[in-house]
Write a protein that holds these residues in place. Sequence first.
Motif, PDB file in Angstrom:
ATOM      1  N   PHE A 423       1.039  -1.101  -0.092  1.00 21.25           N
ATOM      2  CA  PHE A 423       0.078   0.063   0.136  1.00 21.25           C
ATOM      3  C   PHE A 423       0.750   1.250   0.035  1.00 21.25           C
ATOM      4  CE2 PHE A 423      -2.830  -3.237   1.714  1.00 21.25           C
ATOM      5  CZ  PHE A 423      -3.944  -2.906   1.175  1.00 21.25           C
ATOM      6  N   VAL A 424       0.336   2.322  -0.820  1.00 22.08           N
ATOM      7  CA  VAL A 424       1.007   3.530  -0.646  1.00 22.08           C
ATOM      8  C   VAL A 424      -0.231   4.635  -0.343  1.00 22.08           C
ATOM      9  CG1 VAL A 424       2.108   5.493  -1.841  1.00 22.08           C
ATOM     10  CG2 VAL A 424       2.638   3.012  -2.362  1.00 22.08           C
ATOM     11  N   LEU A 425       0.134   5.251   0.644  1.00 20.51           N
ATOM     12  CA  LEU A 425      -1.164   6.112   1.224  1.00 20.51           C
ATOM     13  C   LEU A 425      -0.546   7.618   0.965  1.00 20.51           C
ATOM     14  CD1 LEU A 425      -1.804   4.653   4.756  1.00 20.51           C
ATOM     15  CD2 LEU A 425      -3.028   4.189   2.712  1.00 20.51           C
ATOM     16  N   LEU A 426      -1.083   7.985  -0.115  1.00 17.67           N
ATOM     17  CA  LEU A 426      -0.559   9.416  -1.063  1.00 17.67           C
ATOM     18  C   LEU A 426      -1.612  10.534  -0.609  1.00 17.67           C
ATOM     19  CD1 LEU A 426       1.720  10.232  -2.669  1.00 17.67           C
ATOM     20  CD2 LEU A 426       0.038   9.875  -4.686  1.00 17.67           C
ATOM     21  N   TYR A 479     -14.277   5.076   5.154  1.00 17.84           N
ATOM     22  CA  TYR A 479     -14.173   5.098   6.403  1.00 17.84           C
ATOM     23  C   TYR A 479     -12.467   4.939   6.792  1.00 17.84           C
ATOM     24  CZ  TYR A 479     -19.177   4.795   5.676  1.00 17.84           C
ATOM     25  OH  TYR A 479     -20.319   5.245   5.123  1.00 17.84           O
ATOM     26  N   TYR A 480     -12.056   4.366   6.120  1.00 19.38           N
ATOM     27  CA  TYR A 480     -10.407   3.736   6.353  1.00 19.38           C
ATOM     28  C   TYR A 480      -9.937   5.227   5.924  1.00 19.38           C
ATOM     29  CZ  TYR A 480      -5.662   2.217   6.135  1.00 19.38           C
ATOM     30  OH  TYR A 480      -4.404   1.725   6.157  1.00 19.38           O
ATOM     31  N   LEU A 484      -7.513   7.876   8.502  1.00 18.86           N
ATOM     32  CA  LEU A 484      -6.103   8.246   8.111  1.00 18.86           C
ATOM     33  C   LEU A 484      -6.176   9.612   8.111  1.00 18.86           C
ATOM     34  CD1 LEU A 484      -5.153   5.244   5.744  1.00 18.86           C
ATOM     35  CD2 LEU A 484      -4.670   5.511   8.000  1.00 18.86           C
ATOM     36  N   THR A 485      -7.125  10.381   7.321  1.00 17.30           N
ATOM     37  CA  THR A 485      -6.958  11.872   7.124  1.00 17.30           C
ATOM     38  C   THR A 485      -6.821  12.406   8.399  1.00 17.30           C
ATOM     39  OG1 THR A 485      -7.967  11.382   4.871  1.00 17.30           O
ATOM     40  CG2 THR A 485      -7.874  13.517   5.888  1.00 17.30           C
ATOM     41  N   ASN A 486      -8.229  12.015   9.430  1.00 17.00           N
ATOM     42  CA  ASN A 486      -8.275  12.922  10.403  1.00 17.00           C
ATOM     43  C   ASN A 486      -7.053  12.559  11.493  1.00 17.00           C
ATOM     44  OD1 ASN A 486     -10.965  13.963   9.649  1.00 17.00           O
ATOM     45  ND2 ASN A 486     -12.019  12.141  10.492  1.00 17.00           N
ATOM     46  N   GLN A 487      -6.779  11.322  11.562  1.00 14.73           N
ATOM     47  CA  GLN A 487      -5.576  11.180  12.584  1.00 14.73           C
ATOM     48  C   GLN A 487      -4.363  11.941  12.067  1.00 14.73           C
ATOM     49  OE1 GLN A 487      -5.136   8.935  15.178  1.00 14.73           O
ATOM     50  NE2 GLN A 487      -7.390   9.241  15.042  1.00 14.73           N
ATOM     51  N   ASP A 494       0.722  22.931  12.274  1.00 10.86           N
ATOM     52  CA  ASP A 494       0.824  23.910  11.461  1.00 10.86           C
ATOM     53  C   ASP A 494      -0.364  23.449  10.385  1.00 10.86           C
ATOM     54  OD1 ASP A 494       1.169  25.646   9.111  1.00 10.86           O
ATOM     55  OD2 ASP A 494       3.040  25.093   8.759  1.00 10.86           O
ATOM     56  N   PRO A 495      -1.516  24.463  10.336  1.00  6.39           N
ATOM     57  CA  PRO A 495      -2.502  24.101   9.336  1.00  6.39           C
ATOM     58  C   PRO A 495      -2.161  23.669   7.923  1.00  6.39           C
ATOM     59  CG  PRO A 495      -3.025  25.878  10.763  1.00  6.39           C
ATOM     60  CD  PRO A 495      -1.531  25.703  10.930  1.00  6.39           C
ATOM     61  N   GLY A 496      -0.932  24.338   7.486  1.00  3.93           N
ATOM     62  CA  GLY A 496      -0.566  24.125   6.004  1.00  3.93           C
ATOM     63  C   GLY A 496      -0.106  22.568   5.847  1.00  3.93           C
ATOM     64  N   ASN A 497       0.011  21.941   6.922  1.00  2.00           N
ATOM     65  CA  ASN A 497       0.460  20.440   6.836  1.00  2.00           C
ATOM     66  C   ASN A 497      -0.666  19.479   6.930  1.00  2.00           C
ATOM     67  OD1 ASN A 497       3.384  21.138   6.401  1.00  2.00           O
ATOM     68  ND2 ASN A 497       3.335  21.133   8.895  1.00  2.00           N
ATOM     69  N   ARG A 498      -1.951  20.204   6.842  1.00  2.00           N
ATOM     70  CA  ARG A 498      -3.015  19.177   7.080  1.00  2.00           C
ATOM     71  C   ARG A 498      -3.280  18.842   5.749  1.00  2.00           C
ATOM     72  NH1 ARG A 498      -7.053  21.369  11.292  1.00  2.00           N
ATOM     73  NH2 ARG A 498      -5.775  21.694  13.113  1.00  2.00           N
ATOM     74  N   ILE A 499      -3.836  17.366   5.155  1.00  2.00           N
ATOM     75  CA  ILE A 499      -4.146  17.215   4.032  1.00  2.00           C
ATOM     76  C   ILE A 499      -5.692  17.154   3.948  1.00  2.00           C
ATOM     77  CG2 ILE A 499      -2.112  15.954   3.735  1.00  2.00           C
ATOM     78  CD1 ILE A 499      -3.221  13.288   4.706  1.00  2.00           C
TER      79      ILE A 499
END
Length: 536
Positions: A423-426, A479-480, A484-487, A494-499
Amino acid sequence: MEGNHVSTKTPPTITTESKNTQGALFFLEQRFNSLFALDLRSLALMRIGVGLVIILDLIIRATSLEAHYSNTGILPLEVLFRYAWNPNYVSVYTMAGSWQIQALIFLLNGICAFCLMVGYRTRLFTFLCWICILSLHNRNPLIQQGGDDLLRLLLFWGMFLPWGYYYSLDAAKISKSELSSNNYVSLAGFAYVCQIFYVYFFSALLKSSPEWNQEYTALYYALNLDQLVTPFGKLLLELGDGLKLMTFMTYYTELILPFFLLVPFFTGYFRLAFVIGMVLFHIGISMTLYVGLFPLINIVSVLGLLPTMVQNRLNSRHDYLYDRAISFYKRQRSKFITWQQLRTYSLKAGEEQEILKNYVPSEKWLTSLFITFCIGYTLLWNIGNLKLPVPPLDNARWVGHLLRIDQFWGMFAPAVFKDDGWFVLLGKTVNGKQLDITNPDGPVTFEKPAVVADFFKDDRWRKYHENILFVNNSHYRLYYCAYLTNQWNARQTDPGNRIPNLQIIYMKEVTKPDYQPSPPVKELLFDCNTVLPDVK
């Protein structure tokens, strides 16, 4: 008078034929008792092992408590009830969706397992452990494996087995002289032996592909599964044709060795051979494949089959350790007046002796009827797994789901998976940086990792990723991705590092025969192209 009437009928004569019939029935009864007798000390060892496994399993599961069992994890209650819930399931873990409540239930489950392990009110805590484990498994079916089914079934049959009569706090209440023999014969013991037979025999029958019983290439494909294989398993891949011999031995071990439990002569020796064979078999699995607690659960499951001759050899050491533990328990217990002591003090000496004599309960007729039903029901269930028509089960599958005595022993059946990969989580941050959230400081790469199995925290996560690969489970990927995104966002200062966006990419690699190379194919499993809410 009628009361003084003396019958003139002659008593029935016992013919030679009836004597032979009685003799044959007596012989069959003795053979049955000999064949299915269990040693109480062996059952006690299995009980201790089951308690330890439950505690170990809870510790491992607790490391992903929020992810696997809360509404902020990969399977919120709403999603569970919508996609993965059977209307006949029950689970105390569905009472609330917060991880704090789940942690409390985990703690209670652990206390029950500890009481089972030390043999305190064994029958009661066996039942409570069964309820807790059944509930735990029903809460998240996506992370379950075959060993979990076996553990649940051991607890189910354990409710009817006297596995608290040795090496337990309960055993401190009675004298060993009260037990006329260490051998135990009953329908519950017969059911336990049948269950162990089902596990291996039906596992072999389900392996119906030519790679198991004609080409003998199954282990070649299994050891090419990079998500599972250990370093030692990779070394075995160099054996070439030697893997065919190992496949042959694996298949026929599962197919033939269970019949050692049914040999009516030299029963102890054949049973010991079965136990040793299965212990070595599962040690071999644990050395070659990462399959979590599966091998340990199976090893614990056969401890109850250790014959009396083995226990007699080990008896002196066991008794020494047990007597020391019980002496310590009695010294500590004597410091407090318990409800049981108050009750004992109110009894007369003769009444206390009567309690001791009746301490070993016999199966009531209703219990025997229920056990007989479950023996036949589980047999029919396993036959149904072979895709054979079983009409009695058509309208009765709810029983198996309610009691969770449903079972399927299909590891690597009917064939071994040929699809493997990583897996790659991009993700792409608000600042525009593209990164793999599993390695945020390194460059994004789709090259094969040195150790693919390192991607998974434990076997529960590996099993989850295996399940979401199936097309009919694709709805879980959202949901997965959200988890992952919320975690990730919750850890960023830094808000700029959020995805706001995450892609789940699978690099699929198909195993080809005869060590042929197979280039990986990039597959996009899920693209979370909507902005997810920030986690504060």
